[in-house]
Design a protein around this motif. Sequence first.
Motif, PDB file in Angstrom:
ATOM      1  N   ASN A  48       0.826  -1.203   0.000  1.00 50.34           N
ATOM      2  CA  ASN A  48       0.000   0.000   0.000  1.00 50.34           C
ATOM      3  C   ASN A  48       0.864   1.258   0.000  1.00 50.34           C
ATOM      4  O   ASN A  48       1.973   1.272   0.539  1.00 50.34           O
ATOM      5  CB  ASN A  48      -0.914  -0.023   1.235  1.00 50.34           C
ATOM      6  N   LEU A  49       0.332   2.327  -0.582  1.00 53.49           N
ATOM      7  CA  LEU A  49       1.059   3.595  -0.643  1.00 53.49           C
ATOM      8  C   LEU A  49       1.303   4.206   0.725  1.00 53.49           C
ATOM      9  O   LEU A  49       2.066   5.166   0.855  1.00 53.49           O
ATOM     10  CB  LEU A  49       0.293   4.597  -1.513  1.00 53.49           C
ATOM     11  N   VAL A  50       0.663   3.666   1.767  1.00 52.00           N
ATOM     12  CA  VAL A  50       0.896   4.170   3.118  1.00 52.00           C
ATOM     13  C   VAL A  50       2.370   4.068   3.495  1.00 52.00           C
ATOM     14  O   VAL A  50       2.879   4.855   4.291  1.00 52.00           O
ATOM     15  CB  VAL A  50       0.015   3.408   4.142  1.00 52.00           C
ATOM     16  N   PHE A  56       7.963   9.499   3.797  1.00 57.09           N
ATOM     17  CA  PHE A  56       8.122  10.912   3.458  1.00 57.09           C
ATOM     18  C   PHE A  56       7.774  11.797   4.650  1.00 57.09           C
ATOM     19  O   PHE A  56       8.413  12.833   4.873  1.00 57.09           O
ATOM     20  CB  PHE A  56       7.266  11.276   2.247  1.00 57.09           C
ATOM     21  N   LEU A  57       6.767  11.389   5.423  1.00 57.95           N
ATOM     22  CA  LEU A  57       6.428  12.150   6.623  1.00 57.95           C
ATOM     23  C   LEU A  57       7.574  12.090   7.633  1.00 57.95           C
ATOM     24  O   LEU A  57       7.911  13.105   8.253  1.00 57.95           O
ATOM     25  CB  LEU A  57       5.149  11.592   7.252  1.00 57.95           C
ATOM     26  N   MET A  58       8.198  10.927   7.781  1.00 56.85           N
ATOM     27  CA  MET A  58       9.317  10.800   8.717  1.00 56.85           C
ATOM     28  C   MET A  58      10.496  11.676   8.293  1.00 56.85           C
ATOM     29  O   MET A  58      11.089  12.370   9.124  1.00 56.85           O
ATOM     30  CB  MET A  58       9.776   9.335   8.822  1.00 56.85           C
ATOM     31  N   LEU A  76       9.249  20.636   4.133  1.00 58.28           N
ATOM     32  CA  LEU A  76       7.897  21.019   3.745  1.00 58.28           C
ATOM     33  C   LEU A  76       7.420  20.208   2.542  1.00 58.28           C
ATOM     34  O   LEU A  76       6.282  19.747   2.498  1.00 58.28           O
ATOM     35  CB  LEU A  76       7.838  22.512   3.420  1.00 58.28           C
ATOM     36  N   VAL A  77       8.310  20.006   1.595  1.00 52.72           N
ATOM     37  CA  VAL A  77       7.964  19.245   0.393  1.00 52.72           C
ATOM     38  C   VAL A  77       7.655  17.795   0.757  1.00 52.72           C
ATOM     39  O   VAL A  77       6.679  17.206   0.259  1.00 52.72           O
ATOM     40  CB  VAL A  77       9.113  19.311  -0.636  1.00 52.72           C
ATOM     41  N   MET A  78       8.462  17.214   1.653  1.00 52.37           N
ATOM     42  CA  MET A  78       8.263  15.822   2.042  1.00 52.37           C
ATOM     43  C   MET A  78       6.909  15.617   2.732  1.00 52.37           C
ATOM     44  O   MET A  78       6.190  14.663   2.444  1.00 52.37           O
ATOM     45  CB  MET A  78       9.386  15.366   2.983  1.00 52.37           C
ATOM     46  N   VAL A  79       6.564  16.523   3.641  1.00 50.41           N
ATOM     47  CA  VAL A  79       5.270  16.412   4.334  1.00 50.41           C
ATOM     48  C   VAL A  79       4.126  16.609   3.342  1.00 50.41           C
ATOM     49  O   VAL A  79       3.099  15.917   3.410  1.00 50.41           O
ATOM     50  CB  VAL A  79       5.176  17.429   5.489  1.00 50.41           C
ATOM     51  N   PHE A  85      -0.176  11.627  -0.913  1.00 45.40           N
ATOM     52  CA  PHE A  85      -0.435  10.189  -1.008  1.00 45.40           C
ATOM     53  C   PHE A  85      -1.706   9.792  -0.255  1.00 45.40           C
ATOM     54  O   PHE A  85      -2.519   9.022  -0.755  1.00 45.40           O
ATOM     55  CB  PHE A  85       0.743   9.393  -0.427  1.00 45.40           C
ATOM     56  N   LYS A  86      -1.860  10.293   0.989  1.00 44.29           N
ATOM     57  CA  LYS A  86      -2.923   9.781   1.854  1.00 44.29           C
ATOM     58  C   LYS A  86      -3.822  10.853   2.492  1.00 44.29           C
ATOM     59  O   LYS A  86      -4.684  10.518   3.300  1.00 44.29           O
ATOM     60  CB  LYS A  86      -2.310   8.930   2.967  1.00 44.29           C
ATOM     61  N   LEU A  87      -3.624  12.099   2.217  1.00 41.91           N
ATOM     62  CA  LEU A  87      -4.440  13.216   2.704  1.00 41.91           C
ATOM     63  C   LEU A  87      -4.293  13.489   4.200  1.00 41.91           C
ATOM     64  O   LEU A  87      -3.981  14.605   4.613  1.00 41.91           O
ATOM     65  CB  LEU A  87      -5.931  12.988   2.381  1.00 41.91           C
ATOM     66  N   TYR A  88      -4.548  12.487   5.058  1.00 44.22           N
ATOM     67  CA  TYR A  88      -4.598  12.770   6.490  1.00 44.22           C
ATOM     68  C   TYR A  88      -3.277  13.201   7.117  1.00 44.22           C
ATOM     69  O   TYR A  88      -3.302  13.840   8.175  1.00 44.22           O
ATOM     70  CB  TYR A  88      -5.221  11.601   7.273  1.00 44.22           C
TER      71      TYR A  88
END
Length: 282
Positions: A48-50, A56-58, A76-79, A85-88
């Motif tokens: 899954n793309l999660v 990327f969030l990390m 900022l770009v990574m977040v 990918f997942k919105l939330y």
Amino acid sequence: MYLLLFAWLFMIAVHVYYNSGSFVKESALTAIFFFSCLVWGFAFERGNLVLYAMVFLMIGLALRDSSNKAFRELSLVMVAVSAGFKLYPALFGFLWIAEKRYKEAARLVVYGLASFFVPFLFVDSFTNYLRTFVQYLDKKMYSHASVWGVVIGMFGDNRYTQTVCRVFVIAVILWALYAVFADGINWKTLTLLMATQTMIIPEQYVYTYVFIAIPLICFLKETCRRRIDYLYAVLFAALFTMPPVIKEGWRGRQTFWIWMLILAIVSVDEIVFLIRKRRMKA
């Protein structure tokens, strides 16, 4: 190739975020995550793309306070890409607002909108996507690893249980954001905020729990060896290493209850800290 690229990015993310100075510690931690059958095994099996949303969030959180301006912008770009990918993960934009970094928060919104809409230039129809998205929200499928799945599995699917689930979800989001603004950014507030990425969407399966790697690494960096920290360590370890011991099909429930216990203890710990903080100011 999908998993190899993720593994490479994740090793970089752990190195940058954990930053222990020990190759052995970082490698051991990475290996524990990769070989966790309960969470990561399912994530790898699903592909899954999660996985990419998490990594990327990390990286974004790891670079957020870098002394290098270019790295802070990359953060900022990574977040934004993670939210694309997942919105939330977009909720993590409140970290910049909590620290009154409003210009960066504004750029994060711009990057987030770009990461969400630009990919539609390469597909047939944005309307078809919106239709698919609405159908997804109406599927009424409840994962064993979500609040909705647990509540509805125990008490049935009716308007009362739906209301309970919605109220709980709103309460989790508001409590997490309040903790971030009241106590600042630390492993406990990140843990509470990470609850919004794992268990509040009805169809979030157990593989979404890979996000918990982020507050766990933050915990390992910040822990002050309080007595309660040993309990946290045991619960985090159980979350990623305990084999499925509940009947078939319930492995998500096992993960859910361990995670809920962590969140409950962290919430009480945070409430006590905020009360003491207010009394000291008074």
